[in-house]
Design an enzyme around this catalytic site. Structure first.
Site, PDB file in Angstrom:
ATOM      1  N   SER A 450      21.120  79.217 -44.775  1.00 45.66           N
ATOM      2  CA  SER A 450      20.845  78.164 -43.805  1.00 45.66           C
ATOM      3  C   SER A 450      20.540  76.841 -44.492  1.00 45.66           C
ATOM      4  O   SER A 450      20.007  76.820 -45.608  1.00 45.66           O
ATOM      5  CB  SER A 450      19.651  78.579 -42.945  1.00 45.66           C
ATOM      6  OG  SER A 450      19.552  77.783 -41.793  1.00 45.66           O
ATOM      7  N   PRO A 451      20.868  75.711 -43.855  1.00 45.55           N
ATOM      8  CA  PRO A 451      20.496  74.415 -44.431  1.00 45.55           C
ATOM      9  C   PRO A 451      18.993  74.319 -44.623  1.00 45.55           C
ATOM     10  O   PRO A 451      18.222  74.621 -43.719  1.00 45.55           O
ATOM     11  CB  PRO A 451      20.985  73.408 -43.386  1.00 45.55           C
ATOM     12  CG  PRO A 451      22.045  74.123 -42.621  1.00 45.55           C
ATOM     13  CD  PRO A 451      21.620  75.556 -42.589  1.00 45.55           C
ATOM     14  N   GLN A 529      26.230  69.811 -44.080  1.00 47.68           N
ATOM     15  CA  GLN A 529      25.668  69.456 -42.776  1.00 47.68           C
ATOM     16  C   GLN A 529      25.402  67.951 -42.776  1.00 47.68           C
ATOM     17  O   GLN A 529      24.597  67.459 -43.570  1.00 47.68           O
ATOM     18  CB  GLN A 529      24.373  70.216 -42.514  1.00 47.68           C
ATOM     19  CG  GLN A 529      23.787  69.963 -41.131  1.00 47.68           C
ATOM     20  CD  GLN A 529      22.410  70.580 -40.957  1.00 47.68           C
ATOM     21  OE1 GLN A 529      21.449  70.120 -41.577  1.00 47.68           O
ATOM     22  NE2 GLN A 529      22.307  71.612 -40.140  1.00 47.68           N
ATOM     23  N   TYR A 610      16.612  64.868 -34.550  1.00 49.72           N
ATOM     24  CA  TYR A 610      17.236  63.786 -35.307  1.00 49.72           C
ATOM     25  C   TYR A 610      18.131  62.976 -34.359  1.00 49.72           C
ATOM     26  O   TYR A 610      18.168  63.230 -33.153  1.00 49.72           O
ATOM     27  CB  TYR A 610      17.970  64.351 -36.514  1.00 49.72           C
ATOM     28  CG  TYR A 610      17.033  65.054 -37.474  1.00 49.72           C
ATOM     29  CD1 TYR A 610      15.932  64.378 -38.000  1.00 49.72           C
ATOM     30  CD2 TYR A 610      17.210  66.383 -37.832  1.00 49.72           C
ATOM     31  CE1 TYR A 610      15.043  65.004 -38.861  1.00 49.72           C
ATOM     32  CE2 TYR A 610      16.329  67.027 -38.691  1.00 49.72           C
ATOM     33  CZ  TYR A 610      15.248  66.336 -39.194  1.00 49.72           C
ATOM     34  OH  TYR A 610      14.358  66.949 -40.038  1.00 49.72           O
ATOM     35  N   ARG A 658      25.208  72.126 -34.950  1.00 48.82           N
ATOM     36  CA  ARG A 658      23.876  72.726 -34.782  1.00 48.82           C
ATOM     37  C   ARG A 658      23.175  72.051 -33.615  1.00 48.82           C
ATOM     38  O   ARG A 658      23.139  70.821 -33.536  1.00 48.82           O
ATOM     39  CB  ARG A 658      23.038  72.606 -36.047  1.00 48.82           C
ATOM     40  CG  ARG A 658      21.589  73.102 -35.838  1.00 48.82           C
ATOM     41  CD  ARG A 658      20.818  73.264 -37.114  1.00 48.82           C
ATOM     42  NE  ARG A 658      21.073  74.571 -37.707  1.00 48.82           N
ATOM     43  CZ  ARG A 658      20.223  75.185 -38.556  1.00 48.82           C
ATOM     44  NH1 ARG A 658      19.078  74.624 -38.888  1.00 48.82           N
ATOM     45  NH2 ARG A 658      20.521  76.358 -39.057  1.00 48.82           N
ATOM     46  N   ARG A 752      14.297  81.122 -45.457  1.00 49.75           N
ATOM     47  CA  ARG A 752      13.229  81.542 -46.373  1.00 49.75           C
ATOM     48  C   ARG A 752      13.584  82.783 -47.194  1.00 49.75           C
ATOM     49  O   ARG A 752      13.218  82.848 -48.373  1.00 49.75           O
ATOM     50  CB  ARG A 752      11.924  81.755 -45.588  1.00 49.75           C
ATOM     51  CG  ARG A 752      11.291  80.443 -45.128  1.00 49.75           C
ATOM     52  CD  ARG A 752      10.039  80.683 -44.298  1.00 49.75           C
ATOM     53  NE  ARG A 752       9.406  79.429 -43.895  1.00 49.75           N
ATOM     54  CZ  ARG A 752       9.757  78.723 -42.836  1.00 49.75           C
ATOM     55  NH1 ARG A 752      10.737  79.145 -42.062  1.00 49.75           N
ATOM     56  NH2 ARG A 752       9.149  77.592 -42.550  1.00 49.75           N
TER      57      ARG A 752
END
Length: 804
Positions: A450-451, A529, A610, A658, A752
């Site tokens: 994942s980013p 991304q 964002y 996303r 993680r």
């Protein structure tokens, strides 16, 4: 009520206290006291739980009374029950192995009586579109609710508990004044909880399905789920035996189906006859019967606090869990066990009530998360009906996430292999190691790194850290490795350490990283991304103060509307038409550089508050022009950016988006909105939707938990048919296999776990004994493809124990 956890053991407070041999005689206990000092300096002795009032004579209240009396025969315990002794409004009760283990240690008399009554079975039958699939090894135990109450009545009487039937309990406040402890076991409609709502802080959620409890006078051979697709909509039957000659039957359907079918105009007998007709095949043409049965909507009960003064909530008064995971009686009985144990162990009642809640709350929260997942699965049942038959069955069995792929494989290996074969898994290949194609890119497995923002670039240029960080994850076996959010302009950065793609120097630095991944980890795709920080920019590095404004060196922010992210955040300016055009062209230029840098996939970041996400959410978009207002308008600018980027991004390379599928805040993006957003992007050419949640407003209240965001991805995928990437607290390869095989997601993104272990995917393959093309080890690492031994394994086994 359905699939059990399959986990043995006890979650009780002080389980060791129950390990000693139990007797039926008086057991006066002498607890250590913890004297406190009054304001005048005198010593106060903490109150003992000598006089106890129990409101409610269901299983939880009765069992609490019996345990508390058994542990101290000098206690005076009274139970108030408004109904007659033989009144009960359910039929069968399912208890798990762990609950029975607690009962066995705490009260062997009750345990022995239950053992004599239980009916047991192992199989689950799932019947859908005239096909029955059977899965074994599940290990249920059930008995009649009336018989359970009779056993508990007898035990209470034998111990000297006073039972007052057909008697309304006095108000809890009145009882609290004259009793040392008040146990409120008065159910989902608890008058105690309602009377002290300010203290308990209840949160009640009513759900969209109607259901009715009925019974049949024969025993099902297995736990049975049956789906009926009627002219009015989908209905489902949950059935299981609770005696050699009786079964519980629950009929459930969405509220709009219930109304369309005319059940809202039928009385109990008419509803019972109608249900028997609809499910005649499951019942073999036999009738159903009710018992003051009524159609109701399930209500989830959560409380901020479970005690107030010397009054404590247990069972459904404190919390509810949907009947489809069979935990209502189980939780109530376990509450009683824990409360009794904590009263024995703690020096006073306040300490005991605190210990009880501290111990039970995480257990209950976990159960409620599983119950919520199961409940919502049945609410969305129509979305799954067109799945391949065995996948549908597997999806149903694993819906709560407590039964997993690996767990089900242990229970019924043949059934699980049949699901895998239908899915297309070659022999010996776990679902996570099957390939998946997006446009012209075929990923060798379903794992995505994942980013993750690293905040380690200098002037937006990724350096050696990024090379090693992303290179290590590429060598680690994932099918797709994503960069962090790469910013499209200097003013679009989140922090001074964010990477960018707004200069040629940055593009060349990224090209160095992709070249390494392609050369040294062939078969691993690397994606970029692209995003713009919007109102969440110009902040400190994460470890210096997440989302905190820079003390100096700030740059101007822009957003859909002039709303700061936090009270101390900089206020952005509202973008004009010219500003929107400028930012769109920045995305286009960054996409061209990404293509030059040889990325395999491009993801447009429209999540987490964002810039583009700020247009989508009604909480952050207050515009009154054509880019604000209804969702169609709020989508306009993100879609303009998508279209412009798609135009310059190579046609054979996939592009994903996303999204935040919920804002976790009132008035924000809803799950229905997320489906509409996904449809819109798919219609414009998105190859997959990467489904995240939240981080849009600072006051959000996320419902964290294992794979907590997956239901949103599941809904988008199965309502729209769009491929999805799911993300969020997915930590095990078993979770990945389960989600992929059930059809809830196409790809699983993990963050993680890949920080903890860059070779997470390769290790997942090794732990499953998989050595195929979905997870090849780099040649240089081949010697490490088996888990190292961690200790001596050749020691002689002990054979004899000699007495002294």
């Amino acid at each position: 009520m359905s699939a059990p956890t399959g986990v043995r053991g006890s979650d009780m407070c002080g389980s060791a206290a129950w390990a000693r041999p139990a007797t039926d005689g008086p057991q006066k206990t002498h607890r250590p006291s913890s004297p406190a000092e009054a304001p005048d300096g005198t010593t106060l002795t903490p109150p003992e739980a000598h006089r106890i009032a129990v409101i409610g004579g269901g299983p939880g209240g009765l069992y609490a009374a019996a345990l508390l009396k058994r542990l101290d025969q000098d206690r005076e315990i009274t139970v108030w029950e408004r109904n007659a002794p033989d009144d009960t409004f359910g039929f069968g009760v399912v208890l798990s192995d762990e609950t029975l283990g607690g009962i066995e240690h705490a009260d062997p008399v009750v345990y022995a009586a239950l053992q004599d009554e239980f009916v047991r079975w192992d199989d689950i039958d799932i019947v859908h579109r005239e096909r029955r699939h059977t899965s074994g090894g599940h290990g249920f135990a059930a008995l009649g609710r009336r018989r359970l109450l009779e056993i508990l009545h007898a035990r209470c009487r034998d111990l000297g508990v006073e039972l007052r039937f057909r008697t309304e309990a006095p108000p809890a406040a009145e009882l609290a004044a004259s009793y040392d402890l008040v146990v409120a076991a008065d159910g989902v409609h608890s008058a105690t909880r309602d009377a002290h709502a300010e203290a308990f802080g209840p949160d009640l959620t009513t759900h969209r399905c109607r259901y009715i409890w009925l019974a049949a006078d024969f025993a099902f051979e297995a736990f049975r789920f049956e789906i009926a697709e009627t002219e009015h909509g989908v209905m489902q039957l949950h059935g299981y035996p609770f005696s050699p000659h009786e079964s519980t039957v629950i009929v459930e359907m969405r509220d709009e189906v219930w109304r369309a079918a005319g059940f809202d105009g039928l009385d109990e007998q008419e509803s019972t006859e109608r249900c028997a007709k609809i499910f005649a095949d499951a019942l073999g043409g036999r009738p159903l019967r009710g018992n003051k049965s009524a159609w109701i909507n399930f209500r989830t009960v959560v409380n901020s606090h479970w005690s107030y003064g010397n009054t404590v909530l247990i069972g459904d008064a404190a919390h509810t869990a949907h009947f489809s995971i069979g935990s209502g009686t189980k939780l109530a009985v376990e509450d009683a066990l824990a409360l009794a144990a904590c009263l024995q162990e703690q020096p006073d009642i306040p300490s005991a009530l605190t210990a009880y809640e501290t111990e039970r709350r995480p257990v209950v929260a976990s159960t409620q998360r599983a119950a919520r997942a199961s409940l919502e699965w049945f609410e969305r049942l129509p979305d799954y009906l067109d799945q391949p038959p065995r996948q549908f069955a597997f999806n149903l069995l694993t819906r709560s996430r407590r039964v997993t792929h690996d767990n089900l494989r242990l229970r019924d290996a043949d059934f699980t292999r049949s699901v895998e074969r239908d899915f297309g898994c070659p022999d010996g290949t776990p679902p996570m190691f099957t390939p998946f194609t997006l446009r012209g890119l075929t990923l060798r497995n379903r794992v995505v790194v994942s980013p993750m923002d690293m905040y380690s670039a200098v002037d937006g240029v990724p350096g050696d850290f990024h090379l090693v960080h992303l290179g290590a994850r590429a060598l680690g076996g994932a099918g797709l490795v994503m960069t962090e959010m790469v910013c499209v302009s200097e003013h679009g950065r989140i922090t001074p350490g964010c990477a960018g793609l707004y200069t040629a120097e940055q593009a060349e630095a990224w090209r160095r990283i992709t070249a390494f991944a392609h050369a040294q980890a062939p078969g691993t795709a690397i994606g970029v991304q692209l995003g713009h920080s919007g109102r969440k920019g110009s902040t400190k590095l994460m470890w210096e103060g997440i989302d905190e404004p820079l003390p100096d060196g700030n740059w101007p922010l822009s957003a859909a509307s002039p709303l700061p992210y936090r009270p101390d955040s900089q206020t952005p300016h509202e973008l004009s038409r010219a500003g929107l055009t400028e930012i769109r062209e920045q995305f286009v230029a960054a996409a061209r550089r990404a293509a030059h840098a040889d990325f395999d996939l491009l993801e447009l970041h429209c999540a987490h508050g964002y810039l583009l996400s700020g247009f989508l959410s009604p909480l952050t978009n207050h515009r009154t022009d054509s880019y604000g207002g209804p969702l169609e308008n709020r989508l306009r600018f993100p879609l303009e950016v998508f279209d412009a980027v798609r135009e310059v991004w190579p046609r054979d390379k996939p592009m994903t988006v996303r999204v935040s599928a919920t804002d976790w805040a009132d008035g924000g993006t809803t799950a229905e909105d997320a489906v509409a957003v996904a449809r819109a992007f798919a219609a414009h050419g998105a190859d997959a939707i990467d489904v995240s949640t939240g981080q849009v407003v600072s006051g959000e209240r996320p419902a964290y938990g294992r794979s907590y965001q997956t239901p949103y991805a599941d809904r988008i995928r199965n309502e729209t048919g769009i491929p999805v990437i799911t993300v969020g607290a997915i930590s095990s390869w078993d979770d990945v296999n389960s989600l992929i095989l059930a059809g809830r997601a196409d790809l699983c993104a993990l963050a993680r776990p890949h920080l903890y272990d860059p070779h997470w995917t390769l290790h997942a393959a090794a732990e499953q004994g998989y050595t195929g093309p979905g997870a090849p080890w780099p040649t240089q690492y081949g010697a490490g493809s088996r888990r190292p031994q961690t200790g001596r394994t050749d020691a002689p086994k002990p054979r004899l124990t000699l007495g002294s």
